[in-house]
Every structure is written in structure tokens, then in C-alpha cells.
Design a protein around this motif. Structure first.
Motif, PDB file in Angstrom:
ATOM      1  N   PRO A 198      29.565  49.823  13.349  1.00 42.29           N
ATOM      2  CA  PRO A 198      28.709  50.387  14.397  1.00 42.29           C
ATOM      3  C   PRO A 198      29.033  49.833  15.784  1.00 42.29           C
ATOM      4  CG  PRO A 198      27.399  49.732  12.502  1.00 42.29           C
ATOM      5  CD  PRO A 198      28.780  49.183  12.276  1.00 42.29           C
TER       6      PRO A 198
ATOM      7  N   GLN B  47      24.686  53.875  15.792  1.00 47.15           N
ATOM      8  CA  GLN B  47      25.756  54.780  16.221  1.00 47.15           C
ATOM      9  C   GLN B  47      27.107  54.076  16.132  1.00 47.15           C
ATOM     10  OE1 GLN B  47      25.208  57.947  16.836  1.00 47.15           O
ATOM     11  NE2 GLN B  47      22.983  57.682  16.587  1.00 47.15           N
ATOM     12  N   PRO B  48      28.147  54.698  15.535  1.00 52.89           N
ATOM     13  CA  PRO B  48      28.019  55.900  14.722  1.00 52.89           C
ATOM     14  C   PRO B  48      27.407  55.552  13.367  1.00 52.89           C
ATOM     15  CG  PRO B  48      30.275  55.114  14.646  1.00 52.89           C
ATOM     16  CD  PRO B  48      29.542  54.214  15.595  1.00 52.89           C
ATOM     17  N   ASN B  49      26.756  56.488  12.785  1.00 49.78           N
ATOM     18  CA  ASN B  49      26.038  56.256  11.526  1.00 49.78           C
ATOM     19  C   ASN B  49      26.839  56.843  10.364  1.00 49.78           C
ATOM     20  OD1 ASN B  49      23.881  55.329   9.983  1.00 49.78           O
ATOM     21  ND2 ASN B  49      22.773  57.257  10.152  1.00 49.78           N
TER      22      ASN B  49
END
Length: 420
Positions: free
Chosen positions: A277, A269-271
Motif C-alpha cells: 500500500p 490504496q491501492p487495495n
């Protein structure tokens, strides 16, 4: 074969795949079908509070105990038609055949369908057999939820398996007299390539590898993929990558082919491609046929996570979600399977099961073993899962003859093939 084909139509995906998650509408339909087939085979059907389903054939000696056989009917997402289902449909078929042939068991025989062997919905396997054998920790039923946030208790209540609390499910599912189980035998597809590669018809499973689930989470401050200089980053995805390689090293370092470790879930996250990340959650499957060896890899994994987090200045949490027992199978049951395989002229081999099964928990309370039949190209948990009809039939034959030995009159020794 028509039964397998019909059962596979109760699915949330189109053929050739099968998706049947526990307590879904399709699962409830499949349960009704299997209970009907049990009744057609002359069995008396009952269910426990967790949905484990039993079809009983009463033996002539009420004090001799019960021989059980069975598996599960739930599947993974986009699975195949035989994983689990063979042990249930084949178990009913084996019992039905013995009844039609006029066999008179001294011990009672029960065909079982275990609830939720797969971890597909609640991320933890073998809940039904854990409940029956006393390994179920009630808080597990509250802690593990499906992708919609639904707990086992909520899902079970919704389809009529009612208990007010997780503790009540665990208490009521527990077998009251496990010592009454004389033997348990599970028929299953191999889910691996060994039997096909070696030209064998039947696998006689003498041990079941024990899995564990390690959950590691790395955290960092994140940032814009262009705006954040490399020297300012504490990237949790790089920490996770380094850990994955260390896990591979730890598994290979044992030198044992039975030691395997898989970083199967990677939730970042976030991807998105242009953001550093902020967190990475890893679920790691570590399993072995030797508990001490497996536990050594678990320790190396947990130690490496701490070391890598410190080096990369990442936050981290670590948790051992579960560690299941190794199952060693019973020689009496193994001998009965070997006798049965010899009677039908099957080429057989002793082997271990790399996949985990309800048998692993049954083995903790009763004499247990498994019968494997080949999987084409070693595939399972896959829409292309396939076992030839003649291999399925041979597996049911071997199961029926095994049950006949284990449940037959006490005057028939398991080694006396002429009496079968």
C-alpha cells in the motif's frame, strides 16, 4: 404499527432493511408523510431552512414556554424501521392521544423531526440539531461531502431548502429564543442489549456518551508485493495496524466500561493483494461519558500515530475532525419519566446512552432526557432491528404521560401522580 410499516416502504433497499439518506427522493417522500401525520394530529407544521420539521400544539399560557419531543427519520444504509422513526412517529402518536383524551396543556408542545441525525450521507451526525442549538460550524457544511462530492448546501438546495451559503444555513437554523424551551424528551430504541438482558421495560437515560472523530493518514512509497524486499518497505498498512492495537490498549487502560474506541473506516490504496500500500486513511470513533477520560484517549491516539510513523518511516497526517459534548440529563425531566414509567407499571432503570442522539445537543440549551425501549438482541443499524409492538406502545405511553407532566397546568406538580 401500520405507520412504521408504511414509513419503511420509503426506502432505497428492500425490506427488512431500510435505507433513507437525508435529502434523497425517499427522504423527501417520508418527510411529506410525517408532515401529513402531524396535521392529522391537529398540529401546525413548519420547517426551518435546514429541514428540521416542527408540529406545534399551542398551549393555554403563551408565556410558559414549549415542551418538545422528537427524533429523526433518516437512516443508515441497510438500517432498521425504528431507529429515529420511533421518536418521530411515537411523538406524534403521544401528542395525538393527549389531544383525543381532552388534555389541555399550559405549555405548548412541539413534535420535531430533526434533519440528518445519521452520518450516513455527509459523514457527520446531528446537523439539524447542531444548527438549532448553535453548535454548527458553517464550514462543516462545505467540508463534508457525500460519496458523489455533493455538499449539504447543494443537496438541501436541490430539494427546496434554500440558502445561498453555509453561513446562512447556520444563522437561520439557530433557535432565536432557546430559553423558551421548557423541556425536551426523546423516545428511542436502546440500540444495545442492556434492557432486554436485564428484563427491563424502560430505560431512563441520565447521560449521553460524547463521540469524537480522529482521522489519521499514513503514507509510504508502496511497490510491487513480490518485487519490493521487506527491508526496503515503509508499509503504511503495518503502521495503521500497530496504531489500531495501541488505540485498543488506550481505551482498555482507562478501566471504565464507558470508554470505547473503534477504528471504523480503513481506506487503503491501492487495495489489491499483490501491491504494497501507498496510503491508509483511518477514521477512529472515540467516545465516553466522561470528557476528560475521552480526551485522554484522543491524545494517546494522536501521540501514538506520530511515534509509529517515525519508527516505520512513514509520512502521516492527523486531524481531530470533531469532538462533541457530553450530555447530562435534567433531574426534573428524569423524575417525570420515572413517574410515567411507574404509572404504567413498567420495570425501569437509570442508564447512559452509548449511542449519540440529537438530545445531546438539546441538553446543552434546555432541560433534556431520553426514554429507551428494548432492542431485540441489542441490534440496531441493521436490517434485523426489532422492538416488540408492546414495547413500542409502552414507550409511547410513557412519553405521553411525561409530556403531560412537563406541559400540564402549573398547579400539577411533577411528583403528584394522582393528578395525571
Amino acid at each position: 404499527m401500520s405507520q412504521f410499516d408504511y414509513l419503511a416502504t420509503h426506502s432505497d433497499c428492500s425490506r427488512p432493511g431500510v435505507t433513507r439518506l437525508v435529502f434523497s427522493e425517499r427522504d423527501v417522500e417520508a418527510r411529506a408523510v410525517l408532515k401529513d401525520w402531524m396535521r392529522q394530529a391537529g398540529l401546525t407544521v413548519r420547517e426551518d431552512v435546514m429541514g428540521n420539521t416542527f408540529g406545534r400544539w399551542e398551549g393555554s399560557d403563551s408565556g410558559a414556554g414549549t415542551v418538545m419531543t422528537g427524533s429523526h427519520s433518516d437512516t443508515v444504509v441497510l438500517g432498521g424501521p425504528y431507529d429515529g422513526a420511533l421518536g418521530v412517529v411515537g411523538g406524534i402518536a403521544a401528542v395525538n392521544t393527549l389531544r383525543k383524551l381532552g388534555f389541555k396543556p399550559a405549555k405548548s408542545i412541539e413534535a420535531i423531526m430533526f434533519t440528518t441525525e445519521e452520518a450516513s450521507r455527509f459523514s457527520i451526525p446531528c446537523l439539524g440539531s447542531q444548527g438549532m442549538t448553535g453548535f454548527l460550524e458553517p464550514e462543516v457544511l462545505d467540508t463534508f461531502k457525500d460519496e458523489n462530492g455533493t455538499s449539504f448546501l447543494e443537496a438541501a438546495n436541490a430539494v427546496g431548502f434554500s440558502a445561498k451559503t453555509a453561513q446562512e444555513y447556520a444563522d437561520k437554523a439557530l433557535l432565536k429564543n432557546p430559553g423558551d424551551i421548557a423541556a425536551f424528551v426523546e423516545l428511542h430504541i436502546e440500540q444495545g442489549p442492556a434492557l432486554e438482558a436485564e428484563g427491563k421495560d424502560i430505560g431512563i437515560v441520565e447521560a449521553i456518551m460524547a463521540p469524537s472523530l480522529v482521522r489519521i493518514k499514513f503514507t509510504g512509497k508502496g511497490g510491487h508485493g513480490g518485487g519490493m524486499p521487506m527491508s526496503y518497505r515503509n508499509d503504511p498498512s503495518l503502521a495503521a495496524s500497530e496504531l489500531a492495537l495501541r488505540i485498543e490498549e488506550a481505551a482498555l487502560a482507562t478501566g471504565a466500561p464507558e470508554t470505547v474506541a473503534t477504528v471504523g473506516l480503513w481506506d487503503q490504496q491501492p487495495n489489491i493483494y499483490n501491491a504494497v500500500p501507498r496510503s491508509v486513511l483511518l477514521d477512529i470513533d472515540i467516545r465516553d461519558s466522561d470528557k476528560a477520560r475521552r480526551d485522554g484517549v484522543i491524545k494517546k491516539t494522536l501521540d501514538a500515530a506520530e511515534e509509529i510513523a517515525e519508527k516505520r518511516k512513514c509520512g502521516h497526517t492527523k486531524e481531530l475532525k470533531f469532538e462533541y459534548p457530553v450530555a447530562n440529563c435534567d433531574e426534573k425531566v428524569l423524575t417525570a419519566i420515572q413517574n410515567a414509567a411507574d404509572l404504567v407499571g413498567a420495570k425501569s432503570k437509570r442508564m447512559i446512552s452509548r449511542a449519540y442522539h440529537d438530545s445531546a445537543f438539546m441538553a446543552q440549551i434546555a432541560p433534556t432526557a431520553m426514554i429507551f425501549v428494548p432492542s431485540k438482541n441489542g441490534l440496531s443499524h441493521h436490517p434485523d432491528e426489532h422492538t416488540a409492538p408492546e414495547d413500542l406502545a409502552r414507550g409511547v405511553q410513557v412519553l405521553a404521560l411525561t409530556l403531560a407532566q412537563l406541559a400540564g397546568p402549573s398547579s400539577v406538580a411533577a411528583s403528584d401522580k394522582s393528578e395525571l
